[in-house]
Design an enzyme around this catalytic site. Structure first.
Site, short mmCIF file in Angstrom:
data_model
loop_
_atom_site.label_atom_id
_atom_site.label_comp_id
_atom_site.label_asym_id
_atom_site.label_seq_id
_atom_site.Cartn_x
_atom_site.Cartn_y
_atom_site.Cartn_z
N ASP A 51 -2.05 -1.33 0.21
CA ASP A 51 -1.06 -1.01 0.06
C ASP A 51 -0.73 -0.81 -1.44
O ASP A 51 0.43 -1.74 -1.80
CB ASP A 51 0.13 -2.05 0.54
N GLU A 261 5.19 6.24 8.40
CA GLU A 261 6.00 4.24 7.18
C GLU A 261 4.92 5.00 6.00
O GLU A 261 4.88 5.79 5.68
CB GLU A 261 5.01 3.02 7.88
#
Length: 361
Positions: A51, A261
């Site tokens: 991420d 997401e």
């Protein structure tokens, strides 16, 4: 961040040929692809990271990733096996140069309101202060978004005692426009709990996946302008509308295109590029709009499925070139243990992004 594991699906089980002559399923099963099969190599190997949110301050590149650990929780649809509990900042001064892994910037034990699962963070800078934004589960099991501050881009950061008022779900991404106004994009379905916050309060018994309405507009990310202090919303969060080529909202059943997401916002030649992950179909997609709120018109995929279940990214300009930061599971072959990467990103003359294959032939 990767917030869930597809029901009945093992890591990387989407069997698409990615140019290396092997499907993701085969690659994830044996975990033995040669390094030469990958377009890019892991930036660091001493810790597992995912991420990656990249920023450039004073010419130096700083990456704010999540820190994967090998915990005991079995894999499940709601991402319980992602047990991250702290953050480390990475930095580098030149592309392909040495990457420094800095000491712990923030630990869950230092966040009064948080209990566990320090998922994908982001950062911002204003008036001499660096802001670290992060999701974590509170004592009731609900994801909230917190903020911590430091005078150094690598921390340590001191967390505010309470989460941002009105915040929920995961994956905060902060974009500061040319006029100095900053906006937070956030949200994720399945383990990200967006579908459990549709009424404005967290419902622990809500759906595990989405709205279960394939023919209705899909759940989507939220956006809210931050106040001047960068610690609270200046307004009620609103939907980030992603429209198809006919100007209609993407539908819940359109899993190759709809939002799952990993929101990110960047600006290119005056246009606003909202990018995100499709989750269970493993693409990174983007849509283009004329202002930070949208609506945004869907344009396509820009990263094909990586090894692993999905990825979470950022896009920045650094030293006159554009870069994509993403993650896969090259080093471990395990969904929960990922490694961040970077590769150059290119635009077509019409402003669309050239499709990137994470594997090479």
């Amino acid at each position: 961040m990767l917030g869930a594991l597809a029901s009945g699906c093992k890591p990387g089980e989407r069997a698409a040929d990615n140019g290396a002559g092997l499907s993701n399923a085969t690659a994830a099963k044996d975990g033995k692809r040669p390094a030469s099969d990958y377009l890019s190599q892991p930036l660091v190997s001493e810790i597992y990271t995912a991420d990656p949110s990249a920023h450039v301050w004073n010419g130096t590149l700083y990456i704010y990733p999540s820190h994967d650990i090998d915990g005991p929780t079995p894999e499940d649809d709601l991402g319980g096996h992602f047990e991250m509990r702290d953050y480390h900042v990475l930095s580098m001064t030149e592309p392909n140069g040495k990457v420094t892994v800095h000491p712990v910037a923030l630990d869950v034990k230092q966040v009064p309101w948080a209990e566990k699962q320090m998922w994908a963070p982001d950062a911002a800078y204003k008036n001499g202060t660096y802001y670290l934004y992060f999701p974590a589960k509170d004592k009731a099991g609900a994801f909230r978004i917190g903020v911590a501050t430091s005078k150094s881009p690598v921390g340590p950061f001191k967390a505010d005692p309470e989460p941002i008022k009105g915040s929920f779900s995961i994956d905060p991404a902060v974009f500061t426009d040319d006029d100095g106004k900053s906006y937070m994009y956030f949200g994720g379905i399945w383990g990200g709990q967006l579908q459990r916050n549709v009424t404005g309060s967290y419902d622990p018994n809500g759906s595990k996946t989405d709205l279960k309405a394939d023919d209705k507009p899909a759940l989507t990310a939220k956006v809210a302008r931050l106040d001047d202090g960068m610690k609270q919303f200046a307004e009620k969060p609103r939907d980030v509308m992603i429209l198809d080529e006919k100007g209609k909202p993407l539908l819940g059943g359109d899993h190759d295109r709809r939002f799952f997401e990993a929101s990110f916002m960047h600006k290119y030649k005056g246009k606003y590029y909202f990018s995100y992950s499709t989750g269970d179909t493993h693409f990174l997609n983007y849509a283009i709009g004329d202002n930070p709120y949208g609506p945004f018109t869907y344009k396509g995929h820009f990263l094909l499925p990586v090894e692993g279940w999905t990825t979470h990214h950022s896009i920045i300009e650094w030293k006159g070139r554009w870069w994509l930061f993403y993650a896969d599971s090259q080093l471990s072959g395990q969904t929960r243990l990922r490694n961040v990467k970077m590769t150059e990103l290119f635009y077509n003359p019409d402003g669309t992004i050239k499709l990137i294959n994470p594997f090479v032939k």
